[in-house]
Design a protein around this motif. Sequence first.
Motif, mmCIF file in Angstrom:
data_model
loop_
_atom_site.group_PDB
_atom_site.id
_atom_site.type_symbol
_atom_site.label_atom_id
_atom_site.label_comp_id
_atom_site.label_asym_id
_atom_site.label_seq_id
_atom_site.Cartn_x
_atom_site.Cartn_y
_atom_site.Cartn_z
ATOM 1 N N LEU A 139 0.704 -1.232 0.053
ATOM 2 C CA LEU A 139 0.060 -0.050 0.048
ATOM 3 C C LEU A 139 0.894 1.213 -0.063
ATOM 4 O O LEU A 139 1.735 1.405 0.982
ATOM 5 C CB LEU A 139 -0.919 -0.194 1.152
ATOM 6 N N ARG A 140 0.553 2.116 -0.992
ATOM 7 C CA ARG A 140 1.763 3.378 -1.221
ATOM 8 C C ARG A 140 0.912 4.498 -0.832
ATOM 9 O O ARG A 140 1.607 5.577 -0.347
ATOM 10 C CB ARG A 140 1.995 3.538 -2.550
ATOM 11 N N PHE A 141 -0.420 4.656 -0.716
ATOM 12 C CA PHE A 141 -1.192 5.787 -0.157
ATOM 13 C C PHE A 141 -2.449 5.077 -0.044
ATOM 14 O O PHE A 141 -3.043 4.276 -0.663
ATOM 15 C CB PHE A 141 -1.282 6.616 -1.145
ATOM 16 N N TRP A 185 -7.609 13.860 -7.449
ATOM 17 C CA TRP A 185 -7.019 14.781 -6.078
ATOM 18 C C TRP A 185 -7.519 14.336 -4.896
ATOM 19 O O TRP A 185 -8.682 14.194 -4.826
ATOM 20 C CB TRP A 185 -7.064 16.189 -6.227
ATOM 21 N N PHE A 186 -7.170 14.057 -3.938
ATOM 22 C CA PHE A 186 -7.428 13.424 -2.551
ATOM 23 C C PHE A 186 -6.906 14.739 -1.861
ATOM 24 O O PHE A 186 -5.774 14.848 -1.730
ATOM 25 C CB PHE A 186 -6.777 12.178 -2.180
ATOM 26 N N ALA A 187 -7.797 15.069 -0.978
ATOM 27 C CA ALA A 187 -7.514 16.065 0.131
ATOM 28 C C ALA A 187 -8.197 15.938 1.545
ATOM 29 O O ALA A 187 -9.049 15.362 1.479
ATOM 30 C CB ALA A 187 -7.851 17.439 -0.395
ATOM 31 N N SER A 189 -11.748 11.490 9.381
ATOM 32 C CA SER A 189 -10.873 11.560 8.190
ATOM 33 C C SER A 189 -9.399 11.272 8.463
ATOM 34 O O SER A 189 -9.129 11.722 9.439
ATOM 35 C CB SER A 189 -11.205 13.007 7.336
ATOM 36 N N ARG A 190 -8.969 10.440 7.690
ATOM 37 C CA ARG A 190 -7.610 9.892 7.795
ATOM 38 C C ARG A 190 -6.947 9.550 6.690
ATOM 39 O O ARG A 190 -7.376 9.436 5.578
ATOM 40 C CB ARG A 190 -7.597 8.572 8.850
ATOM 41 N N LEU A 191 -5.593 9.911 6.504
ATOM 42 C CA LEU A 191 -4.648 9.816 5.421
ATOM 43 C C LEU A 191 -3.494 8.753 5.713
ATOM 44 O O LEU A 191 -2.738 8.858 6.997
ATOM 45 C CB LEU A 191 -4.081 11.010 5.299
ATOM 46 N N TYR A 192 -3.038 7.941 4.782
ATOM 47 C CA TYR A 192 -1.904 7.195 4.993
ATOM 48 C C TYR A 192 -1.108 7.714 3.675
ATOM 49 O O TYR A 192 -1.302 7.329 2.365
ATOM 50 C CB TYR A 192 -2.308 5.599 4.741
ATOM 51 N N GLU A 242 5.146 8.507 2.113
ATOM 52 C CA GLU A 242 6.289 9.300 1.587
ATOM 53 C C GLU A 242 6.608 10.658 2.407
ATOM 54 O O GLU A 242 7.500 11.387 2.234
ATOM 55 C CB GLU A 242 5.924 9.639 0.108
ATOM 56 N N ILE A 243 5.394 11.125 2.933
ATOM 57 C CA ILE A 243 5.605 12.330 3.507
ATOM 58 C C ILE A 243 5.371 11.944 5.400
ATOM 59 O O ILE A 243 5.406 12.836 6.239
ATOM 60 C CB ILE A 243 4.458 13.268 3.403
ATOM 61 N N GLY A 244 5.538 10.817 5.615
ATOM 62 C CA GLY A 244 5.547 10.345 6.962
ATOM 63 C C GLY A 244 4.224 10.354 7.650
ATOM 64 O O GLY A 244 4.220 10.571 9.069
ATOM 65 N N ARG A 245 3.140 10.344 7.083
ATOM 66 C CA ARG A 245 1.698 10.526 7.462
ATOM 67 C C ARG A 245 1.264 8.916 7.734
ATOM 68 O O ARG A 245 0.846 8.404 6.421
ATOM 69 C CB ARG A 245 0.931 11.335 6.739
ATOM 70 N N HIS A 246 0.605 8.716 8.768
ATOM 71 C CA HIS A 246 0.022 7.382 9.208
ATOM 72 C C HIS A 246 -1.040 7.709 10.048
ATOM 73 O O HIS A 246 -0.555 7.363 11.248
ATOM 74 C CB HIS A 246 0.877 6.270 9.300
#
Length: 254
Positions: free
Chosen positions: A83-85, A194-196, A228-231, A234-238
């Motif tokens: 999973l990359r994003f 685009w996901f925001a 709302s959550r983001l993985y 590449e930008i260190g977001r989990h």
Amino acid sequence: MPYDVISKTSAILRWVFVLGLAPFAAHAAECTSVQFDGAGYTICKVNSADNTLKLFLNDPETGAPLASFDNVDQHLESADQKLRFAMNAGMYHQDRSPVGHYVENSTVNTPLITRDGPGNFGLLPNGVFCIREGRSDVIETLVFEETTPDCKFATQSGPMLVIDGALHPKFLKDSDSLFIRNGVGTSADGAKTWFAISDEPVNFHAFARLFRDHLGVPQALYFDGNISRLYAPEIGRHDGGFPMGPIVGVVAEK
């Protein structure tokens, strides 16, 4: 370009492939932090033609909800994928089942809902995020019903944020309903998605304007708020939190 520059560039690219970095670069969302109209957002762009976008809901072996980014990633391990994003992708009931239309691997899980109703989902017009071969599209629900696109993956949510370049007619500029919100917008040709996600609480009007005025997308759809959550490794977001329902993600070979 001088030969020595070409030679050095070629050598660097060879090392990139040897080290296994090329698949990561080719199969990841491009995520950036932006300030728009006084609020912060994280925006991730995916080239739909060059990446594999999928939706995830339940474990195919146990039938239990996957419910987290880690569980999706673990599920992909068996196919030597990564999973990359990822992002939560639509509203769900307490048992994690989708509120609206949901399609996974061309199999319809829940039917399209066209009637109005309570909550954000029922604030018509709502819409469907449809993933097809080489493209992704946000499609308003009644248009979706009329055109019946052949989606390999689809998730219905609501409300629509942007419809044919216009903001949802019921959004109020000065609304005090503020939440962390996330959503998706697509280009007219379906080539870019685009996901925001907002980095701070915002209202619907502000969030919709991000898609229309900053990103310039003709169609955009609200996924959810508060949870709302983001993985985005590449930008260190989990982002962690409560178990989720539908999840959208970019998948790549390991």
